[in-house]
Every structure is written in C-alpha cells, then in structure tokens.
Scaffold this active site. Sequence first.
Site, PDB file in Angstrom:
ATOM      1  N   ALA A   1     -12.662  -0.874   1.075  1.00 44.28           N
ATOM      2  CA  ALA A   1     -11.641  -1.905   1.114  1.00 44.28           C
ATOM      3  C   ALA A   1     -10.518  -1.516   2.065  1.00 44.28           C
ATOM      4  O   ALA A   1     -10.243  -0.337   2.273  1.00 44.28           O
ATOM      5  CB  ALA A   1     -11.081  -2.134  -0.288  1.00 44.28           C
TER       6      ALA A   1
ATOM      7  N   PHE B   1     -10.318  -2.881   5.304  1.00 41.56           N
ATOM      8  CA  PHE B   1     -10.670  -3.301   6.663  1.00 41.56           C
ATOM      9  C   PHE B   1     -10.812  -4.818   6.715  1.00 41.56           C
ATOM     10  O   PHE B   1     -10.135  -5.489   7.492  1.00 41.56           O
ATOM     11  CB  PHE B   1     -11.965  -2.621   7.111  1.00 41.56           C
ATOM     12  CG  PHE B   1     -12.282  -2.843   8.571  1.00 41.56           C
ATOM     13  CD1 PHE B   1     -11.785  -1.981   9.530  1.00 41.56           C
ATOM     14  CD2 PHE B   1     -13.062  -3.912   8.981  1.00 41.56           C
ATOM     15  CE1 PHE B   1     -12.059  -2.178  10.880  1.00 41.56           C
ATOM     16  CE2 PHE B   1     -13.344  -4.128  10.324  1.00 41.56           C
ATOM     17  CZ  PHE B   1     -12.842  -3.260  11.275  1.00 41.56           C
TER      18      PHE B   1
ATOM     19  N   LYS C   1      -9.773  -7.424   4.801  1.00 41.81           N
ATOM     20  CA  LYS C   1      -8.906  -7.803   3.698  1.00 41.81           C
ATOM     21  C   LYS C   1      -9.123  -9.238   3.252  1.00 41.81           C
ATOM     22  O   LYS C   1      -8.935  -9.571   2.081  1.00 41.81           O
ATOM     23  CB  LYS C   1      -7.438  -7.613   4.096  1.00 41.81           C
ATOM     24  CG  LYS C   1      -7.024  -6.155   4.291  1.00 41.81           C
ATOM     25  CD  LYS C   1      -5.593  -6.065   4.791  1.00 41.81           C
ATOM     26  CE  LYS C   1      -5.163  -4.617   4.944  1.00 41.81           C
ATOM     27  NZ  LYS C   1      -4.989  -3.957   3.646  1.00 41.81           N
TER      28      LYS C   1
ATOM     29  N   THR D   1      -7.758  -5.329  -0.137  1.00 45.75           N
ATOM     30  CA  THR D   1      -7.338  -5.775  -1.443  1.00 45.75           C
ATOM     31  C   THR D   1      -6.720  -7.174  -1.355  1.00 45.75           C
ATOM     32  O   THR D   1      -5.890  -7.451  -0.492  1.00 45.75           O
ATOM     33  CB  THR D   1      -6.321  -4.795  -2.043  1.00 45.75           C
ATOM     34  OG1 THR D   1      -6.950  -3.520  -2.204  1.00 45.75           O
ATOM     35  CG2 THR D   1      -5.780  -5.253  -3.366  1.00 45.75           C
TER      36      THR D   1
ATOM     37  N   ASN E   1      -1.671   4.865   6.586  1.00 43.46           N
ATOM     38  CA  ASN E   1      -1.316   3.455   6.545  1.00 43.46           C
ATOM     39  C   ASN E   1      -0.369   3.160   5.394  1.00 43.46           C
ATOM     40  O   ASN E   1      -0.460   3.752   4.330  1.00 43.46           O
ATOM     41  CB  ASN E   1      -2.573   2.576   6.465  1.00 43.46           C
ATOM     42  CG  ASN E   1      -2.982   2.259   5.039  1.00 43.46           C
ATOM     43  OD1 ASN E   1      -2.430   1.345   4.408  1.00 43.46           O
ATOM     44  ND2 ASN E   1      -3.943   3.013   4.515  1.00 43.46           N
TER      45      ASN E   1
ATOM     46  N   MET F   1       0.235  -0.325   4.736  1.00 50.48           N
ATOM     47  CA  MET F   1       0.074  -1.758   4.952  1.00 50.48           C
ATOM     48  C   MET F   1       0.711  -2.596   3.846  1.00 50.48           C
ATOM     49  O   MET F   1       1.381  -3.585   4.117  1.00 50.48           O
ATOM     50  CB  MET F   1      -1.413  -2.104   5.065  1.00 50.48           C
ATOM     51  CG  MET F   1      -2.142  -1.360   6.185  1.00 50.48           C
ATOM     52  SD  MET F   1      -1.463  -1.678   7.828  1.00 50.48           S
ATOM     53  CE  MET F   1      -2.012  -3.348   8.103  1.00 50.48           C
TER      54      MET F   1
ATOM     55  N   PHE G   1      -0.917  -4.169   1.001  1.00 50.39           N
ATOM     56  CA  PHE G   1      -1.710  -5.306   0.516  1.00 50.39           C
ATOM     57  C   PHE G   1      -1.403  -6.584   1.298  1.00 50.39           C
ATOM     58  O   PHE G   1      -1.260  -7.671   0.713  1.00 50.39           O
ATOM     59  CB  PHE G   1      -1.471  -5.558  -0.976  1.00 50.39           C
ATOM     60  CG  PHE G   1      -2.059  -4.532  -1.908  1.00 50.39           C
ATOM     61  CD1 PHE G   1      -2.887  -3.525  -1.453  1.00 50.39           C
ATOM     62  CD2 PHE G   1      -1.768  -4.592  -3.270  1.00 50.39           C
ATOM     63  CE1 PHE G   1      -3.429  -2.585  -2.329  1.00 50.39           C
ATOM     64  CE2 PHE G   1      -2.302  -3.667  -4.155  1.00 50.39           C
ATOM     65  CZ  PHE G   1      -3.128  -2.662  -3.686  1.00 50.39           C
TER      66      PHE G   1
ATOM     67  N   SER H   1      -3.373   2.387  -4.888  1.00 49.36           N
ATOM     68  CA  SER H   1      -2.773   2.386  -3.556  1.00 49.36           C
ATOM     69  C   SER H   1      -1.347   2.911  -3.642  1.00 49.36           C
ATOM     70  O   SER H   1      -0.602   2.558  -4.558  1.00 49.36           O
ATOM     71  CB  SER H   1      -2.759   0.977  -2.965  1.00 49.36           C
ATOM     72  OG  SER H   1      -1.966   0.933  -1.795  1.00 49.36           O
TER      73      SER H   1
ATOM     74  N   ASN I   1       0.966   2.107  -1.557  1.00 50.20           N
ATOM     75  CA  ASN I   1       1.788   1.251  -0.712  1.00 50.20           C
ATOM     76  C   ASN I   1       2.437   0.071  -1.421  1.00 50.20           C
ATOM     77  O   ASN I   1       3.102  -0.746  -0.793  1.00 50.20           O
ATOM     78  CB  ASN I   1       0.956   0.746   0.471  1.00 50.20           C
ATOM     79  CG  ASN I   1       0.464   1.895   1.331  1.00 50.20           C
ATOM     80  OD1 ASN I   1       1.182   2.863   1.525  1.00 50.20           O
ATOM     81  ND2 ASN I   1      -0.764   1.791   1.810  1.00 50.20           N
ATOM     82  N   THR I   2       2.202  -0.054  -2.729  1.00 49.63           N
ATOM     83  CA  THR I   2       2.899  -1.038  -3.543  1.00 49.63           C
ATOM     84  C   THR I   2       3.727  -0.282  -4.567  1.00 49.63           C
ATOM     85  O   THR I   2       3.162   0.450  -5.385  1.00 49.63           O
ATOM     86  CB  THR I   2       1.903  -1.984  -4.255  1.00 49.63           C
ATOM     87  OG1 THR I   2       1.177  -2.727  -3.280  1.00 49.63           O
ATOM     88  CG2 THR I   2       2.631  -2.944  -5.184  1.00 49.63           C
TER      89      THR I   2
ATOM     90  N   LYS J   1     -10.758   2.064  -9.316  1.00 48.16           N
ATOM     91  CA  LYS J   1     -10.561   2.974  -8.181  1.00 48.16           C
ATOM     92  C   LYS J   1      -9.341   3.831  -8.454  1.00 48.16           C
ATOM     93  O   LYS J   1      -8.276   3.321  -8.793  1.00 48.16           O
ATOM     94  CB  LYS J   1     -10.369   2.179  -6.891  1.00 48.16           C
ATOM     95  CG  LYS J   1     -10.327   3.053  -5.639  1.00 48.16           C
ATOM     96  CD  LYS J   1     -10.353   2.193  -4.384  1.00 48.16           C
ATOM     97  CE  LYS J   1     -10.469   3.050  -3.127  1.00 48.16           C
ATOM     98  NZ  LYS J   1     -10.581   2.211  -1.910  1.00 48.16           N
TER      99      LYS J   1
ATOM    100  N   ASN K   1      -8.924   6.781  -3.503  1.00 50.33           N
ATOM    101  CA  ASN K   1      -8.068   6.051  -2.571  1.00 50.33           C
ATOM    102  C   ASN K   1      -7.427   7.043  -1.603  1.00 50.33           C
ATOM    103  O   ASN K   1      -7.808   8.219  -1.554  1.00 50.33           O
ATOM    104  CB  ASN K   1      -7.000   5.269  -3.355  1.00 50.33           C
ATOM    105  CG  ASN K   1      -6.623   3.959  -2.681  1.00 50.33           C
ATOM    106  OD1 ASN K   1      -6.437   3.910  -1.464  1.00 50.33           O
ATOM    107  ND2 ASN K   1      -6.496   2.904  -3.464  1.00 50.33           N
TER     108      ASN K   1
ATOM    109  N   GLY L   1     -13.121  10.743   3.601  1.00 52.70           N
ATOM    110  CA  GLY L   1     -13.492  11.771   4.568  1.00 52.70           C
ATOM    111  C   GLY L   1     -14.968  11.865   4.877  1.00 52.70           C
ATOM    112  O   GLY L   1     -15.410  12.837   5.499  1.00 52.70           O
TER     113      GLY L   1
END
Length: 352
Positions: free
Chosen positions: A68, A70, A72, A92, A117, A119, A121, A182, A184-185, A215, A244, A292
């Site tokens: 997930a 790429f 989105k 996501t 990243n 990003m 979401f 994630s 990023n939130t 996840k 993640n 990885g």
Amino acid sequence: MLNYESIKPLLFKLQPENAHHVAEFVLRLPNICQIPFNPFLESHFINDAILHQEIFGRKFLNPVGLGAGFDKNATMIRGIQTLGFGFTEIGTVTPKPQEGNPKPRMFRHIKEQSIQNAMGFNNDGAYKVVKRLKKRYPFTTPIGINIGKNKVTPDKEAINDYTHLIKAFDGLGDYFVINISSPNTPGLRDLQNEEFITELFAQAKALTQMPILLKIAPDMKTKDAVALTKMAVEKGADGIIATNTTIDYSLVKNPQEIGGISGAVLKEKSFQIFEAIAKELYGKTTLISVGGIDSAEEAYKRIKAGASLVEILSGIVFHGPDMIMNINRDLVELLKADGYENITQAIGADRK
C-alpha cells in the site's frame, strides 16, 4: 519496456513525488485504454505453477505483491499487474478525501536505497475509490484494500471511520488491511492497543465476510508486537502484515525529522519483528512480510520464516520494475533447488 537504468537518472532529477506522478501517468494508461491482460502473454509476469497458491479463497499466481502507498486511489491496477505483481494493495483510503501533509513530503536516501515519506494518507476518499473498484473488481489478480482514519477524526471516533470504510468497500476486494501503524497521521499508532483492536474487530467482523488483516509498525518492542498480534488474531484478525515504515531515523545518514522510512535500511528491523511474530503465529493465521525486500533471496527468507506472501515498494525506485520479474523467476529456481514442488511446501520451512 525501456531500460530502467537509462531513465533512472532523469527520474532522480525530479522531486520524488513528481517522479511518482510520472510513473502513475504511465501505469494508468492500461486502465484508461482498457488494455486486456493475459498472464501467459505478459513478458514480465512469471506464471509458473510452482508459485501458485490459494489464500482467502483466491488464487495468487505469484507471492509478490505491491504494498500500500503506491496506488492510493485504485487508478493503476491494470498497469501494476503488467509489471509482474501477483496481487495489489490499494490505499490507504480514508472516508473523506484529504490532501495529506504539506510538501515536500517524500525524500530519497540514495546511498541507503531507502525512501522517507510523510504523505499523510493523501487520497481521493472512499466515494471515488469505490466507484473505480466497481468497474474493475473482480480482477485477474487479488486486490487488498488498505483503510485508515481521516486526520481530522479524533482517536475516540476512529472506529467509525474504519467501520464506514468496511461497509463502503465490502465485496469490492479480496481482503481488508487495518492501517493503524502509519507514522504520518498524528495519534494513529496510539490505536495499536488492546481496547481499540478488540472493539474494532468485534464490529468489523459483523459487517463483512471479507478477510481483515492488521498491519503493524516495526518500532514496537518485540514482545509488545507479538502480544498485540496474538491478541488481534484471537479477536478475529485473519492475518498480520509486518511491517509498516519506521521512525528510527538513525538508520539513514541525513534523515528528515518527519515521516517513515522504508527500503533497504528497514530490512533487518522488519525481519526481526516478523520472525518473532511468525514464531508465535505461523500456522494459526496468514502472515505477510514487507520491509526491505529487494531480491528473491530475501523474499525466500521471509517465506521460509512463515510468510505466505511478501510485498515490495521502495525497492522498485532503485532497482526498477524488472525487480518483480527477477524475484519471481529466481524464486522458482530457489524452490526447485530445495526440492519443492510448490511454494506452499516452503512456507514456514524454518518453523517446522
């Protein structure tokens, strides 16, 4: 297909997010033009019976999927498949559209072959993505739907975002992925707790027959990751995806102080968490390893540790799309060299 090494210098002159938009433009063309797909004719798709397996009631022609982050918005499903992926995880996706975090929010660590990243979401929201999937599902290869809460949704109301998404996407994919890992939130990783997961799976399992996976982040203490995933499976999770991105910024020389890092530097950290989880849960649920993975040898290591499937993403940036074909082709040879007739015999070989 153009030789990736010849165009990589040009792509690397672009900001990472702009380079992604270029890739998205190319990969959207098969969707727009409705180009048919035949796995026996696609030169990059390795369709060897030794790699076939059935999971979640669907046939996976090979075990290498696109993680997930790429695709989105489910705009590239056909194009992604022509690269050789055996399955695609979109998202996501959040209930409402959101722009994500301020730019720049994606960074390359070239020497470390890793991506950072932040990003946040960014996506078109459930309504538009549902409309796209209704036109394309069921597809030749399985589709996972990765779901998350909107940034503006308070943590105490987060469960409503996830249940809304499950109802919206029910029947439009092959499995759901609950993304509470994630970085990023703000506050999202705080939902990696027993109370939230217990209530979430209690409600979610009543709403859909689709498998629901969890996840997790790679930055948890190993014992906590094992305890959390074990509890999630007991509460109804149909599988675990580990892991993640990481917020361990010591892994790269010149990190940004935002976002999560993926790619080669995550390899060891991700595997350590996956290995610990697999020791506890192999044979009890479906395990997917990500983080990885950039070679058949690394993919095979995860498979023998207990992964039924593996996902890749950042490695494509540095090695090009041929990496998917090469991993699957070399996996066939590794399986045959060990005397296996099918990949299912190798899954968890190190656990037996």
